[in-house]
Design an enzyme around this catalytic site. Structure first.
Site, short mmCIF file in Angstrom:
data_model
loop_
_atom_site.label_atom_id
_atom_site.label_comp_id
_atom_site.label_asym_id
_atom_site.label_seq_id
_atom_site.Cartn_x
_atom_site.Cartn_y
_atom_site.Cartn_z
N TYR A 149 1.03 -1.18 0.09
CA TYR A 149 0.07 -0.07 -0.04
C TYR A 149 1.01 1.39 0.18
O TYR A 149 1.89 1.30 0.90
CB TYR A 149 -0.87 -0.03 1.31
CG TYR A 149 -2.04 1.16 1.32
CD1 TYR A 149 -2.95 1.50 0.56
CD2 TYR A 149 -1.90 2.14 2.44
CE1 TYR A 149 -3.55 2.40 0.58
CE2 TYR A 149 -2.66 3.20 2.73
CZ TYR A 149 -3.71 3.38 1.53
OH TYR A 149 -4.47 4.35 1.73
N ASP A 244 9.29 2.70 0.47
CA ASP A 244 8.12 3.24 1.31
C ASP A 244 8.44 2.94 2.58
O ASP A 244 7.73 1.94 2.92
CB ASP A 244 6.68 2.98 0.43
CG ASP A 244 5.55 3.60 1.25
OD1 ASP A 244 5.74 4.17 2.39
OD2 ASP A 244 4.65 3.60 0.84
N LYS A 272 3.80 8.57 9.53
CA LYS A 272 3.43 7.96 10.72
C LYS A 272 4.45 8.50 11.79
O LYS A 272 4.15 9.48 12.46
CB LYS A 272 3.49 6.52 10.57
CG LYS A 272 2.19 6.21 9.67
CD LYS A 272 1.82 4.74 9.42
CE LYS A 272 0.54 4.56 8.69
NZ LYS A 272 0.65 3.71 7.16
C1 LIG Z 1 0.17 4.36 6.00
C2 LIG Z 1 0.96 4.14 4.67
C3 LIG Z 1 0.43 5.01 3.68
C4 LIG Z 1 -0.29 6.17 3.67
O1 LIG Z 1 -0.05 7.17 4.67
P1 LIG Z 1 -1.41 7.93 5.10
O2 LIG Z 1 -0.48 9.05 6.18
O3 LIG Z 1 -2.15 7.18 5.50
O4 LIG Z 1 -1.69 8.76 3.75
C5 LIG Z 1 1.44 4.76 2.80
N1 LIG Z 1 2.56 4.02 2.67
C6 LIG Z 1 2.60 2.92 3.85
C7 LIG Z 1 3.71 2.12 3.58
C8 LIG Z 1 1.85 3.11 4.72
O5 LIG Z 1 1.96 2.12 5.82
#
Ligand SMILES: *Cc1c(COP(=O)(O)O)cnc(C)c1O
Length: 432
Positions: A149, A244, A272
């Site tokens: 994701y 990511d 995060k």
């Molecule tokens: C949570 C997450 C996102 C998206 O971040 P948001 O702050 O929810 O938009 C993108 N990549 C990874 C790996 C994530 O865990």
């Protein structure tokens, strides 16, 4: 052990009202508990490793607001720092010295990052990094992995794991085919598939983006040589490698998965934890690539609230706390105790499970395993997970409401929290 949570009437009332006001009653889909059944609880307050719902029930929390609460919720030092900053105002829309402080901390910590740009969410960071990959290489195609994701931007909503998978949406309506046609996908941990994509799309692929440890298809670790292999293939093909690390940054290790596995990508996205519970994202990497970002270079990307002083403050204080000696050793030890205990209880009560952890990130599948990819993860018994989730919730243990989400601990979790969790798990799994 009996059910400790018996009354959730206020939660039910509030959630029922919310469903008339907001789609599904929530501001983000997984919160609605659709894949595990039952009703979400409505939070009233959070502190340390615990949360309290609006009916006054207390839970041990393994979601940690999806990762940011690595120091425990509402850490007194973070809150105190926020109060001080708050008195000076909430947003400047102009340079602020705190941005330099957090930028320097991120650059010092994350091996690939020589320059950084702050944004307001992980989604934004991933959108921007994709534009940057394309701008720098002058190529359009990008490879992502099934189950990974990267936020909810159109180009990434292809085989995107948890939230999307949980709802059983193969692709979201509203995403034009023309946009996703340049998003190529491969199974996680499958280097041959990546090589084949590069062979079929010679000189057209801008780069490869992945979660270096997957948390959005459940918890899946890279096989030995996978990250190294991607580094080699991208280099050979003049393409960029992007980690990511929105979830894994400052969680798997202080310097993220790239520090832990010793593989340095060209670009990295963060979010995060670096916001310490406030909305933040960031992307960074090699100086020559980052120099393309406006206003230093021609690639446009902007944000009204980006780098705002509150988010910078929470991030700085959180990283300072994480720098204390022993942080990651403690996270590793407490989380290992948790996952080893859960796997043992599951085996003793006759369930096929597999799982693991790195530092304060863990996962368990109702699946004989091993799980190397999203396809493997999908073999899990999600109905059983739903029953397990409800049983744990009724016993005061708050787990992510999906089989396809990783779990998180914090430095505020104690042995006592773990023991309470394992006792609840024994009780629940004996009657699944
Ligand atoms: C949570 C997450 C996102 C998206 O971040 P948001 O702050 O929810 O938009 C993108 N990549 C990874 C790996 C994530 O865990």
């Amino acid at each position: 052990m009996v059910n400790t949570i018996t009354k959730t009437t206020k939660s039910q009332e509030i959630f029922a009202a919310a469903q008339n006001l907001m789609p599904g009653g929530v501001s983000s889909p997984v919160r609605a508990f659709k894949s595990v059944g039952g009703q979400p609880i409505v939070f009233d307050r959070v502190k340390g490793a615990h949360i309290w719902d609006v009916d006054g029930n207390q839970y041990v929390d393994y979601v940690g607001t999806w990762g940011p609460a690595i120091c425990g919720h509402a850490h007194p030092e973070v809150i105190a720092a926020l109060h001080e900053t708050l008195d000076k105002g909430t947003s400047f829309g102009a340079p602020c010295a705190l941005e330099n402080v957090l930028a320097q901390m991120v650059i010092d910590a994350v091996p690939s990052i020589e320059m950084v740009r702050f944004v307001n969410s992980g989604t934004e960071a991933c959108m921007a990094v994709l534009r940057l990959m394309r701008a720098f290489t002058k190529r359009d195609k990008v490879i992502k992995f099934e189950g990974c994701y990267h936020g909810h931007a159109d180009m990434f909503l292809v085989k995107a794991g948890s939230g999307v998978a949980t709802l059983g949406l193969p692709d979201s309506p509203g995403v034009p085919k023309s946009v996703t046609s340049s998003t190529l996908t491969a199974p996680y941990n499958d280097l041959e598939a990546v090589k084949a994509l590069f062979a079929e799309n010679r000189d057209e692929i801008a780069g490869v983006i992945l979660e270096p440890v997957v948390g959005n298809a459940g918890f899946i670790t890279p096989d030995a040589g996978f990250l190294e292999g991607l580094r080699e293939i991208t280099q050979e093909n003049g393409a960029l490698l992007v980690f990511d690390e929105v979830m894994t940054g400052f969680r798997i290790a202080y310097g993220g998965a790239q520090e832990k596995f010793g593989v340095t990508p060209d670009l990295t996205t963060l979010g995060k934890i670096i916001g310490g519970g406030l909305p933040v994202g960031a992307y960074g990497g090699r100086r020559d690539i980052m120099s393309m970002v406006a206003p230093a270079g021609p690639m446009y990307q902007a944000g009204t609230l980006s780098g705002n002083p509150l988010a910078m403050t929470a991030g700085i204080k959180t990283l300072e706390l994480l720098q204390k000696p022993g942080t990651y050793e403690y996270l590793d030890q407490i989380t290992k105790k948790l996952i080893d205990g859960l796997l043992q209880v599951a085996r003793e009560t006759g369930h096929q499970v597999c799982g693991g952890q790195i530092s304060g990130m863990f996962g368990m599948f109702f699946n004989a395993g091993p799980v190397h990819s999203y396809d493997d993860a999908k073999n899990s018994d999600t109905a059983k997970f739903g029953r397990y989730h409800r049983g744990m919730l009724e016993r005061g243990i708050y787990l992510a409401p999906s089989q396809f989400e990783a779990g998180f601990t914090s430095i505020a979790h104690t042995e006592e929290d773990i023991e309470k969790t394992l006792a609840a798990a024994r009780d629940v799994m004996s009657s699944l």
